[in-house]
Structures are given as structure tokens and as C-alpha cells.
Design a protein around this motif. Structure first.
Motif, PDB file in Angstrom:
ATOM      1  N   ILE A  44      31.666  -8.972  29.611  1.00 54.60           N
ATOM      2  CA  ILE A  44      32.070  -8.700  28.257  1.00 54.60           C
ATOM      3  C   ILE A  44      32.853  -9.489  26.702  1.00 54.60           C
ATOM      4  N   TYR A  45      34.017  -9.936  27.426  1.00 51.38           N
ATOM      5  CA  TYR A  45      34.036 -10.725  26.709  1.00 51.38           C
ATOM      6  C   TYR A  45      35.166 -11.845  27.313  1.00 51.38           C
ATOM      7  N   PRO A  46      35.510 -13.400  27.082  1.00 52.53           N
ATOM      8  CA  PRO A  46      34.321 -13.712  26.359  1.00 52.53           C
ATOM      9  C   PRO A  46      32.653 -13.955  26.684  1.00 52.53           C
ATOM     10  N   ILE A  47      32.117 -13.889  26.283  1.00 53.91           N
ATOM     11  CA  ILE A  47      30.013 -14.283  26.974  1.00 53.91           C
ATOM     12  C   ILE A  47      29.884 -15.536  25.939  1.00 53.91           C
ATOM     13  N   ARG A  48      28.759 -15.844  27.007  1.00 48.45           N
ATOM     14  CA  ARG A  48      27.796 -16.910  25.853  1.00 48.45           C
ATOM     15  C   ARG A  48      27.769 -16.652  24.707  1.00 48.45           C
ATOM     16  N   GLU A  49      27.134 -15.742  23.632  1.00 48.04           N
ATOM     17  CA  GLU A  49      27.387 -15.384  22.506  1.00 48.04           C
ATOM     18  C   GLU A  49      28.093 -15.337  21.700  1.00 48.04           C
ATOM     19  N   ASP A  50      29.125 -15.442  22.391  1.00 41.80           N
ATOM     20  CA  ASP A  50      30.835 -16.126  21.577  1.00 41.80           C
ATOM     21  C   ASP A  50      30.542 -17.080  21.184  1.00 41.80           C
ATOM     22  N   ALA A  51      30.317 -17.786  22.100  1.00 37.56           N
ATOM     23  CA  ALA A  51      29.973 -19.318  22.283  1.00 37.56           C
ATOM     24  C   ALA A  51      28.430 -19.720  21.146  1.00 37.56           C
ATOM     25  N   VAL A  97      43.652 -18.678   5.557  1.00 46.25           N
ATOM     26  CA  VAL A  97      44.171 -18.714   6.876  1.00 46.25           C
ATOM     27  C   VAL A  97      43.077 -18.521   7.595  1.00 46.25           C
ATOM     28  N   PHE A  98      43.641 -19.471   9.047  1.00 46.70           N
ATOM     29  CA  PHE A  98      42.473 -18.824   9.951  1.00 46.70           C
ATOM     30  C   PHE A  98      43.049 -17.731  11.086  1.00 46.70           C
ATOM     31  N   VAL A  99      41.748 -16.458  11.303  1.00 45.85           N
ATOM     32  CA  VAL A  99      42.059 -16.410  12.567  1.00 45.85           C
ATOM     33  C   VAL A  99      41.578 -16.534  13.967  1.00 45.85           C
ATOM     34  N   ILE A 100      42.141 -17.626  14.876  1.00 45.92           N
ATOM     35  CA  ILE A 100      42.107 -17.381  16.236  1.00 45.92           C
ATOM     36  C   ILE A 100      41.322 -16.658  17.305  1.00 45.92           C
ATOM     37  N   TYR A 101      39.752 -17.377  17.670  1.00 47.47           N
ATOM     38  CA  TYR A 101      39.536 -16.738  18.695  1.00 47.47           C
ATOM     39  C   TYR A 101      38.928 -17.020  19.316  1.00 47.47           C
ATOM     40  N   THR A 102      38.778 -16.538  20.861  1.00 48.91           N
ATOM     41  CA  THR A 102      38.642 -17.166  22.253  1.00 48.91           C
ATOM     42  C   THR A 102      39.414 -18.464  22.601  1.00 48.91           C
TER      43      THR A 102
END
Length: 152
Positions: A44-51, A97-102
């Protein structure tokens, strides 16, 4: 063991996607059997698509030790839709501003400075430190911020 670990941080590339997917899956396997602070779920998260998306957008960074991807972070200027409902202490453009993800570190590399090295990218890229945003149920992420970012 002792000594300083040589960590390389660089932008992710298309050739990293398979290894990032493995990292995400191995981390989610670990989280499933321990305290899962981010409440992530394998598949669901994180997944290949996020990368893939992070690499395509030029926002995904990888941490490498001995040619192995041991961590990753996505830094984006795109806020979550829910952020528009929040009254912030200061109004800022998201271009500032940076938003931190994954933000991930492989479990076998916990407590070895990988997360700190990835978070330091945030300060090197000019994030306004006092405007870090977090969800109240993710105290773990907030404690990481306090420990690393406020020391920079």
C-alpha cells in the motif's frame, strides 16, 4: 566495529527502482512485526510507484553504503491536500518549503546515521526549519525532527 560509515547521498535514478522496492518491502516486513509508527502497509505504502514518481520528479534521494541502497527520502514542494485546511503560524509559499515524503532506512542500518544523513539534505536545500509540519499521531516523526533538524 567503530569508525565512521561512508554514506553517499545522491538523487535516485531509474536503475534504483528495483532496489527501492525491495527496501520498501523489507522495511514494511520489519514494521509489521514491530512498532509501526508510520502505520505503513506492505503493498500500500510505500510502493514501487512512489519510487518511480519520486525519481521522475527529481525529488527522491538515496543513501548508499558499499553500493547498497540503505535509505531514501522524497523532498517535494507539493503539499498534501489536507494542508490547505490548516492555519499555519506563518504563511509561506511551498516553493520555499519542502514536504518530506517516504523517509525510509533499512532496518539493518537503524541507528547508524543514515536517517540523519538523509535529513541533513533538508537543511542543505534551504528548508525553513521552524515550519516543520507533522500529524499529531506521529510523535515518532516529530521526535526525529527535533533531534536532527534542530541540531543543524
Amino acid at each position: 566495529m567503530g569508525g565512521k560509515i561512508d554514506i553517499t547521498i545522491r538523487l535516485g535514478t531509474d536503475t534504483d527502482v528495483d532496489k527501492l522496492e525491495e527496501l520498501y518491502d523489507e522495511l514494511n516486513d520489519y514494521l509489521e512485526n514491530s512498532i509501526n509508527y508510520p502505520d505503513w502497509k506492505k503493498g500500500i505504502y510505500p510502493i514501487r510507484e512512489d519510487a518511480v514518481n519520486g525519481i521522475k520528479e527529481g525529488t527522491l534521494y538515496v543513501a548508499i553504503i558499499n553500493d547498497e541502497i540503505v535509505g531514501s527520502i522524497i523532498l517535494s514542494h507539493k503539499p498534501e491536500p489536507a494542508y490547505s485546511d490548516v492555519i499555519w503560524q506563518r504563511e509561506l509559499r511551498y516553493s520555499n518549503v519542502f514536504v518530506i515524503y517516504t523517509f525510509v532506512v533499512h532496518p539493518k542500518y537503524f541507528n547508524q546515521g543514515i536517517g540523519e544523513a538523509l535529513i541533513k539534505i533538508v537543511s542543505h536545500k534551504g528548508v525553513i526549519k521552524n515550519d516543520f509540519n507533522y500529524f499529531s499521531n506521529n510523535i515518532f516523526l516529530f521526535s526525529i525532527y527535533c533531534f536532527f533538524i534542530l541540531r543543524l
